[in-house]
Write a protein that holds these residues in place. Structure first.
Motif, PDB file in Angstrom:
ATOM      1  N   GLY A 146       0.801  -1.220   0.000  1.00  0.00           N
ATOM      2  CA  GLY A 146       0.000   0.000   0.000  1.00  0.00           C
ATOM      3  C   GLY A 146       0.828   1.261   0.000  1.00  0.00           C
ATOM      4  O   GLY A 146       0.366   2.317  -0.471  1.00  0.00           O
ATOM      5  N   ASN A 147       2.051   1.180   0.483  1.00  0.00           N
ATOM      6  CA  ASN A 147       2.917   2.363   0.567  1.00  0.00           C
ATOM      7  C   ASN A 147       3.280   2.888  -0.819  1.00  0.00           C
ATOM      8  O   ASN A 147       3.308   4.089  -1.052  1.00  0.00           O
ATOM      9  CB  ASN A 147       4.201   2.025   1.327  1.00  0.00           C
ATOM     10  CG  ASN A 147       3.941   1.355   2.668  1.00  0.00           C
ATOM     11  OD1 ASN A 147       2.808   1.316   3.140  1.00  0.00           O
ATOM     12  ND2 ASN A 147       4.983   0.830   3.279  1.00  0.00           N
ATOM     13  N   LYS A 148       3.549   1.970  -1.722  1.00  0.00           N
ATOM     14  CA  LYS A 148       4.036   2.346  -3.050  1.00  0.00           C
ATOM     15  C   LYS A 148       2.992   3.124  -3.848  1.00  0.00           C
ATOM     16  O   LYS A 148       3.333   3.953  -4.678  1.00  0.00           O
ATOM     17  CB  LYS A 148       4.444   1.090  -3.824  1.00  0.00           C
ATOM     18  CG  LYS A 148       5.603   0.322  -3.190  1.00  0.00           C
ATOM     19  CD  LYS A 148       5.923  -0.927  -3.999  1.00  0.00           C
ATOM     20  CE  LYS A 148       7.074  -1.701  -3.394  1.00  0.00           C
ATOM     21  NZ  LYS A 148       7.384  -2.936  -4.167  1.00  0.00           N
ATOM     22  N   VAL A 149       1.730   2.839  -3.614  1.00  0.00           N
ATOM     23  CA  VAL A 149       0.662   3.473  -4.401  1.00  0.00           C
ATOM     24  C   VAL A 149      -0.110   4.504  -3.589  1.00  0.00           C
ATOM     25  O   VAL A 149      -1.139   5.005  -4.022  1.00  0.00           O
ATOM     26  CB  VAL A 149      -0.308   2.407  -4.956  1.00  0.00           C
ATOM     27  CG1 VAL A 149       0.402   1.501  -5.943  1.00  0.00           C
ATOM     28  CG2 VAL A 149      -0.939   1.590  -3.832  1.00  0.00           C
ATOM     29  N   HIS A 150       0.401   4.817  -2.380  1.00  0.00           N
ATOM     30  CA  HIS A 150      -0.247   5.793  -1.499  1.00  0.00           C
ATOM     31  C   HIS A 150      -1.721   5.431  -1.295  1.00  0.00           C
ATOM     32  O   HIS A 150      -2.622   6.264  -1.460  1.00  0.00           O
ATOM     33  CB  HIS A 150      -0.113   7.206  -2.066  1.00  0.00           C
ATOM     34  CG  HIS A 150       1.304   7.604  -2.346  1.00  0.00           C
ATOM     35  ND1 HIS A 150       2.201   7.893  -1.336  1.00  0.00           N
ATOM     36  CD2 HIS A 150       1.978   7.736  -3.528  1.00  0.00           C
ATOM     37  CE1 HIS A 150       3.373   8.203  -1.877  1.00  0.00           C
ATOM     38  NE2 HIS A 150       3.268   8.109  -3.191  1.00  0.00           N
ATOM     39  N   ALA A 151      -1.949   4.179  -0.936  1.00  0.00           N
ATOM     40  CA  ALA A 151      -3.309   3.674  -0.793  1.00  0.00           C
ATOM     41  C   ALA A 151      -4.045   4.356   0.358  1.00  0.00           C
ATOM     42  O   ALA A 151      -3.438   4.785   1.344  1.00  0.00           O
ATOM     43  CB  ALA A 151      -3.284   2.160  -0.564  1.00  0.00           C
ATOM     44  N   ASP A 152      -5.348   4.418   0.217  1.00  0.00           N
ATOM     45  CA  ASP A 152      -6.186   4.948   1.291  1.00  0.00           C
ATOM     46  C   ASP A 152      -6.461   3.882   2.350  1.00  0.00           C
ATOM     47  O   ASP A 152      -6.789   4.213   3.488  1.00  0.00           O
ATOM     48  CB  ASP A 152      -7.509   5.460   0.712  1.00  0.00           C
ATOM     49  CG  ASP A 152      -7.292   6.662  -0.193  1.00  0.00           C
ATOM     50  OD1 ASP A 152      -7.192   7.780   0.339  1.00  0.00           O
ATOM     51  OD2 ASP A 152      -7.210   6.482  -1.425  1.00  0.00           O
ATOM     52  N   ALA A 153      -6.334   2.614   1.974  1.00  0.00           N
ATOM     53  CA  ALA A 153      -6.525   1.511   2.911  1.00  0.00           C
ATOM     54  C   ALA A 153      -5.999   0.229   2.283  1.00  0.00           C
ATOM     55  O   ALA A 153      -5.920   0.101   1.052  1.00  0.00           O
ATOM     56  CB  ALA A 153      -7.992   1.350   3.287  1.00  0.00           C
ATOM     57  N   LYS A 154      -5.649  -0.720   3.146  1.00  0.00           N
ATOM     58  CA  LYS A 154      -5.202  -2.046   2.696  1.00  0.00           C
ATOM     59  C   LYS A 154      -5.878  -3.099   3.562  1.00  0.00           C
ATOM     60  O   LYS A 154      -5.876  -2.997   4.796  1.00  0.00           O
ATOM     61  CB  LYS A 154      -3.682  -2.188   2.784  1.00  0.00           C
ATOM     62  CG  LYS A 154      -3.158  -3.589   2.428  1.00  0.00           C
ATOM     63  CD  LYS A 154      -1.645  -3.583   2.254  1.00  0.00           C
ATOM     64  CE  LYS A 154      -0.904  -3.354   3.555  1.00  0.00           C
ATOM     65  NZ  LYS A 154      -0.905  -4.586   4.409  1.00  0.00           N
ATOM     66  N   ILE A 155      -6.450  -4.109   2.913  1.00  0.00           N
ATOM     67  CA  ILE A 155      -7.099  -5.209   3.631  1.00  0.00           C
ATOM     68  C   ILE A 155      -6.466  -6.522   3.210  1.00  0.00           C
ATOM     69  O   ILE A 155      -6.398  -6.831   2.007  1.00  0.00           O
ATOM     70  CB  ILE A 155      -8.612  -5.252   3.354  1.00  0.00           C
ATOM     71  CG1 ILE A 155      -9.294  -3.999   3.920  1.00  0.00           C
ATOM     72  CG2 ILE A 155      -9.237  -6.497   3.960  1.00  0.00           C
ATOM     73  CD1 ILE A 155     -10.804  -4.003   3.776  1.00  0.00           C
ATOM     74  N   SER A 156      -5.991  -7.277   4.184  1.00  0.00           N
ATOM     75  CA  SER A 156      -5.418  -8.596   3.934  1.00  0.00           C
ATOM     76  C   SER A 156      -6.468  -9.644   4.308  1.00  0.00           C
ATOM     77  O   SER A 156      -6.949  -9.677   5.437  1.00  0.00           O
ATOM     78  CB  SER A 156      -4.144  -8.783   4.765  1.00  0.00           C
ATOM     79  OG  SER A 156      -3.526 -10.011   4.461  1.00  0.00           O
ATOM     80  N   ILE A 157      -6.812 -10.500   3.352  1.00  0.00           N
ATOM     81  CA  ILE A 157      -7.929 -11.438   3.514  1.00  0.00           C
ATOM     82  C   ILE A 157      -7.403 -12.849   3.758  1.00  0.00           C
ATOM     83  O   ILE A 157      -6.568 -13.356   3.011  1.00  0.00           O
ATOM     84  CB  ILE A 157      -8.832 -11.402   2.276  1.00  0.00           C
ATOM     85  CG1 ILE A 157      -9.414  -9.990   2.104  1.00  0.00           C
ATOM     86  CG2 ILE A 157      -9.940 -12.432   2.369  1.00  0.00           C
ATOM     87  CD1 ILE A 157     -10.219  -9.813   0.839  1.00  0.00           C
ATOM     88  N   HIS A 158      -7.947 -13.476   4.809  1.00  0.00           N
ATOM     89  CA  HIS A 158      -7.504 -14.809   5.204  1.00  0.00           C
ATOM     90  C   HIS A 158      -8.675 -15.651   5.694  1.00  0.00           C
ATOM     91  O   HIS A 158      -9.776 -15.148   5.900  1.00  0.00           O
ATOM     92  CB  HIS A 158      -6.457 -14.715   6.321  1.00  0.00           C
ATOM     93  CG  HIS A 158      -5.144 -14.159   5.878  1.00  0.00           C
ATOM     94  ND1 HIS A 158      -4.058 -14.951   5.570  1.00  0.00           N
ATOM     95  CD2 HIS A 158      -4.744 -12.883   5.680  1.00  0.00           C
ATOM     96  CE1 HIS A 158      -3.043 -14.184   5.194  1.00  0.00           C
ATOM     97  NE2 HIS A 158      -3.439 -12.919   5.254  1.00  0.00           N
TER      98      HIS A 158
END
Length: 272
Positions: A146-158
């Motif tokens: 998410g850092n590289k694209v300046h994301a507004d949020a990141k969700i890791s699904i498991h």
């Protein structure tokens, strides 16, 4: 006299037609008449599609990779994890019937991607396939995605793999406050976790009965996927794949659609 009478009759016959036409034009421009199409403009506002997430960037991390078990040397090597090192990745778990976690997370992620893009978001996935001849990416790359694209949020699904008797339900994991790793995001990540929990509960899903606290939230400092993020992030265990009830939902299209709808609602609430 005869010519004058004929002229008067002609005027009387034409006037009502012109008045009626003028009346329709007025109605079209008012609140109760027909819609008049104007060149270069839509005929009706219904043609305008709402894009509440326009300009937002969301990263989705489908946990694991189907082929990880075929590359033990690669997934077992140590990588940075936020002040310490841990294994690049793991094989993930599966249902008792053999349905892999990697496949479950991939399918939910693709459904979620479609929903978010429909709402106008730009979506980036940490992997682009679910294949036996692929592995990774490593948890440090997932954490920084998410850092590289300046994301507004990141969700890791498991999906979880607890063997505790009767263990079922979802839980959401957020980072603790660890300087310098997560101090800048732990508050916003907690808000994302709360929104995610609320959205999942709103779809009728129950919180995990085997996680300390029993409220569906877990705060951890040992996960590179969270520690290395500079954007608000959570990891969600959508259910226990070893539980028959959870597995029934996870292995069916309708169940996966329920998860995706809930996560889309969570993202919309958080960034919208």
């Amino acid at each position: 006299m005869t010519k004058l009478l004929a002229l008067l009759v002609a005027v009387l016959l034409v006037a009502p037609v012109g008045a009626a036409h003028a009346g329709r034009s007025a109605d079209a421009g008012g609140s109760g008449g027909s819609v008049v199409e104007v060149r270069g403009a839509p005929a009706t506002s219904l043609e305008t599609t709402e894009k509440p997430l326009d300009g937002k960037v969301i990263v989705i991390d489908p946990g694991h990779q189907l082929g990880n078990h075929n590359f033990p040397e690669k997934i077992n090597r140590l990588v940075p994890a936020g002040g310490f090192r841990k294994e690049c990745n793991t094989t993930g778990t599966a249902t008792n019937g053999g349905y892999p976690e990697a496949t479950f997370t991939w399918r939910v992620s693709k459904l979620l991607q479609a929903r978010l893009e429909h709402l106008g978001a730009k979506v980036r996935l940490t992997r682009v396939a679910n294949r036996e001849d692929r592995w990774g990416p490593c948890v440090d790359a997932r954490g920084r995605a998410g850092n590289k694209v300046h994301a507004d949020a990141k969700i890791s699904i498991h999906g979880d793999g607890s063997y505790t008797a009767g263990a079922h339900g979802f839980h959401v994991i957020a980072p603790t406050d660890r300087r310098p790793w997560t101090h800048d995001i732990y508050r916003t990540s907690k808000r994302l976790a709360l929104d995610t929990r609320a959205a999942l509960k709103g779809r009728g899903l129950t919180v995990a009965n085997y996680i300390a606290g029993g409220n569906g939230l877990d705060f951890r400092s040992d996960l590179a996927t969270l520690n290395l993020s500079d954007v608000p992030t959570v990891m969600v265990e959508l259910g226990n794949m070893r539980n028959a009830g959870d597995a029934h939902r996870m292995t069916r299209p309708a169940g996966r659609a329920t998860y995706a709808a809930a996560l889309a609602a969570a993202v919309r609430r958080f960034v919208g």
